[in-house]
Scaffold this active site. Structure first.
Site, PDB file in Angstrom:
ATOM      1  N   ASP A  11       0.861  -1.184   0.000  1.00  0.00           N
ATOM      2  CA  ASP A  11       0.000   0.000   0.000  1.00  0.00           C
ATOM      3  C   ASP A  11       0.896   1.232   0.000  1.00  0.00           C
ATOM      4  O   ASP A  11       1.438   1.612   1.040  1.00  0.00           O
ATOM      5  CB  ASP A  11      -0.908  -0.027   1.235  1.00  0.00           C
ATOM      6  CG  ASP A  11      -1.670   1.271   1.450  1.00  0.00           C
ATOM      7  OD1 ASP A  11      -1.784   2.067   0.498  1.00  0.00           O
ATOM      8  OD2 ASP A  11      -2.154   1.491   2.592  1.00  0.00           O
ATOM      9  N   ALA A  12       1.082   1.838  -1.165  1.00  0.00           N
ATOM     10  CA  ALA A  12       1.929   3.020  -1.299  1.00  0.00           C
ATOM     11  C   ALA A  12       1.063   4.266  -1.206  1.00  0.00           C
ATOM     12  O   ALA A  12       0.396   4.649  -2.169  1.00  0.00           O
ATOM     13  CB  ALA A  12       2.689   2.985  -2.624  1.00  0.00           C
ATOM     14  N   GLY A  13       1.064   4.881  -0.030  1.00  0.00           N
ATOM     15  CA  GLY A  13       0.294   6.095   0.183  1.00  0.00           C
ATOM     16  C   GLY A  13       1.136   7.331  -0.031  1.00  0.00           C
ATOM     17  O   GLY A  13       2.315   7.258  -0.407  1.00  0.00           O
ATOM     18  N   SER A  15       2.302   9.404   2.179  1.00  0.00           N
ATOM     19  CA  SER A  15       3.301   9.653   3.211  1.00  0.00           C
ATOM     20  C   SER A  15       4.250   8.488   3.438  1.00  0.00           C
ATOM     21  O   SER A  15       5.405   8.690   3.794  1.00  0.00           O
ATOM     22  CB  SER A  15       2.616  10.005   4.541  1.00  0.00           C
ATOM     23  OG  SER A  15       1.829  11.170   4.412  1.00  0.00           O
ATOM     24  N   ARG A  16       3.767   7.252   3.268  1.00  0.00           N
ATOM     25  CA  ARG A  16       4.619   6.096   3.515  1.00  0.00           C
ATOM     26  C   ARG A  16       4.094   4.883   2.753  1.00  0.00           C
ATOM     27  O   ARG A  16       3.008   4.916   2.169  1.00  0.00           O
ATOM     28  CB  ARG A  16       4.715   5.783   5.012  1.00  0.00           C
ATOM     29  CG  ARG A  16       3.392   5.469   5.666  1.00  0.00           C
ATOM     30  CD  ARG A  16       3.585   5.120   7.137  1.00  0.00           C
ATOM     31  NE  ARG A  16       2.341   4.714   7.760  1.00  0.00           N
ATOM     32  CZ  ARG A  16       2.259   3.952   8.838  1.00  0.00           C
ATOM     33  NH1 ARG A  16       3.370   3.515   9.411  1.00  0.00           N
ATOM     34  NH2 ARG A  16       1.094   3.624   9.348  1.00  0.00           N
ATOM     35  N   ASP A 105      -6.336   3.200  -3.362  1.00  0.00           N
ATOM     36  CA  ASP A 105      -6.337   2.959  -1.917  1.00  0.00           C
ATOM     37  C   ASP A 105      -7.753   3.008  -1.358  1.00  0.00           C
ATOM     38  O   ASP A 105      -8.131   2.171  -0.515  1.00  0.00           O
ATOM     39  CB  ASP A 105      -5.428   3.957  -1.201  1.00  0.00           C
ATOM     40  CG  ASP A 105      -5.784   5.418  -1.486  1.00  0.00           C
ATOM     41  OD1 ASP A 105      -6.492   5.705  -2.486  1.00  0.00           O
ATOM     42  OD2 ASP A 105      -5.336   6.292  -0.714  1.00  0.00           O
ATOM     43  N   THR A 129      -2.659  11.851   4.559  1.00  0.00           N
ATOM     44  CA  THR A 129      -2.289  13.150   4.005  1.00  0.00           C
ATOM     45  C   THR A 129      -3.548  13.924   3.632  1.00  0.00           C
ATOM     46  O   THR A 129      -3.652  15.131   3.855  1.00  0.00           O
ATOM     47  CB  THR A 129      -1.392  12.965   2.772  1.00  0.00           C
ATOM     48  OG1 THR A 129      -0.246  12.186   3.142  1.00  0.00           O
ATOM     49  CG2 THR A 129      -0.943  14.301   2.224  1.00  0.00           C
ATOM     50  N   THR A 195      -1.099  30.091  20.941  1.00  0.00           N
ATOM     51  CA  THR A 195      -1.290  29.905  19.502  1.00  0.00           C
ATOM     52  C   THR A 195      -1.034  28.474  19.022  1.00  0.00           C
ATOM     53  O   THR A 195      -1.851  27.928  18.267  1.00  0.00           O
ATOM     54  CB  THR A 195      -0.408  30.902  18.725  1.00  0.00           C
ATOM     55  OG1 THR A 195      -0.823  32.230  19.062  1.00  0.00           O
ATOM     56  CG2 THR A 195      -0.552  30.699  17.222  1.00  0.00           C
TER      57      THR A 195
END
Length: 270
Positions: A11-13, A15-16, A105, A129, A195
């Site tokens: 599973d290539a997303g 972010s990772r 995905d 993401t 903040t």
């Protein structure tokens, strides 16, 4: 794919990259994750040779080339199948006007969720993401979804596009969302007194508010109970602020990939 051999799921997303090696019967042999970039390598040296690899890739061509190179270095000429969404598969029907435009995905995740919670109406929230929501009826009909900026992307965007707000990464924001802050936010209303906490808590509550709104709207529209299923890299932070019942599942995409691979093998008589 060789009959009876284990299957490598990837599973290539954005972010990772997550991966798992599973037996033909579905039991997991090993799993892992790595970030994008060449400094991290998957721990594949001790693994048995799979019959094939199945990939869901939403991270682009450079990541696809890297994965292909890693596979070739460890298992030369290993068959690699990259999935894409289609109109119907593994009991799930895709209602997108152009079914192939749905992210692979999300498609694999829908298939995994439908199998994990059979006979249930689902709202699937994935906090990566991007934050994605999918409405899935018990009969397997995916009626549609939503895409919003993810928790980390939301915070980074505020920092990069305003003059005085800090740019918070996930690690810094997690440090600000301590137990007392999360408990207060869950009880609500919560207003921070500095903040950085205002930013991290505000983005967390924005994510939670979107999910809660759509979960309630979906139940009102369908007039049936809907299970909220949550997953993704920011699931801990966002789920901590949810005021509605939810179920966590950390491997929907990989589970869906396994079902797609098994279905294709059955079609081929492997």
């Amino acid at each position: 794919m060789t009959s009876g051999a284990p299957c490598l799921l990837i599973d290539a997303g954005n972010s990772r990259i997550k991966w798992a090696l599973v037996q033909a019967g579905g039991s997991q042999i090993a799993s892992g994750a790595l970030t994008h970039g060449g400094e991290h390598q998957p721990d594949w040296l001790s693994l048995p040779t799979p019959g094939g690899a199945w990939l869901s890739n939403v991270a682009g061509e450079s990541v696809a080339r890297r994965i292909a190179a890693l596979l070739e270095a460890r298992w030369p000429q290993l068959p690699l199948t990259t999935i894409s969404a289609c109109a119907q598969q593994c009991g799930v029907t895709n209602s997108y006007t152009a079914p192939h435009m749905l992210g692979s995905d999300r498609w694999a995740g829908l298939i995994g969720a439908h199998a994990a919670f059979p006979g249930e109406h689902l709202l699937i929230a994935t906090f990566g993401t991007a934050t994605t929501l999918e409405a899935l009826r018990a009969d397997g009909c995916f009626v549609g979804g939503l895409i919003a900026p993810g928790w980390t992307l939301m915070m980074r965007s505020l920092g990069e596009h305003t003059a005085q707000l800090p740019t918070l990464d996930a690690s810094a924001a997690r440090g600000l969302l301590d137990g007392s802050t999360r408990d207060a936010a869950r009880r609500g209303p919560f207003f921070a007194t500095d903040t950085p906490r205002s930013l991290s808590a505000g983005c967390t509550l924005a994510q939670a508010g979107l999910v809660e709104r759509m979960w309630r709207d979906l139940q009102d529209e369908w007039q049936v109970p809907v299970r909220l299923v949550v997953s993704g890299g920011a699931v801990d932070e966002v789920a901590s602020a949810l005021k509605v019942p939810h179920t966590r599942h950390d491997s929907l995409v990989l589970s869906g990939l396994a079902l797609i691979a098994a279905g294709r093998a059955a079609e081929r008589g492997a």
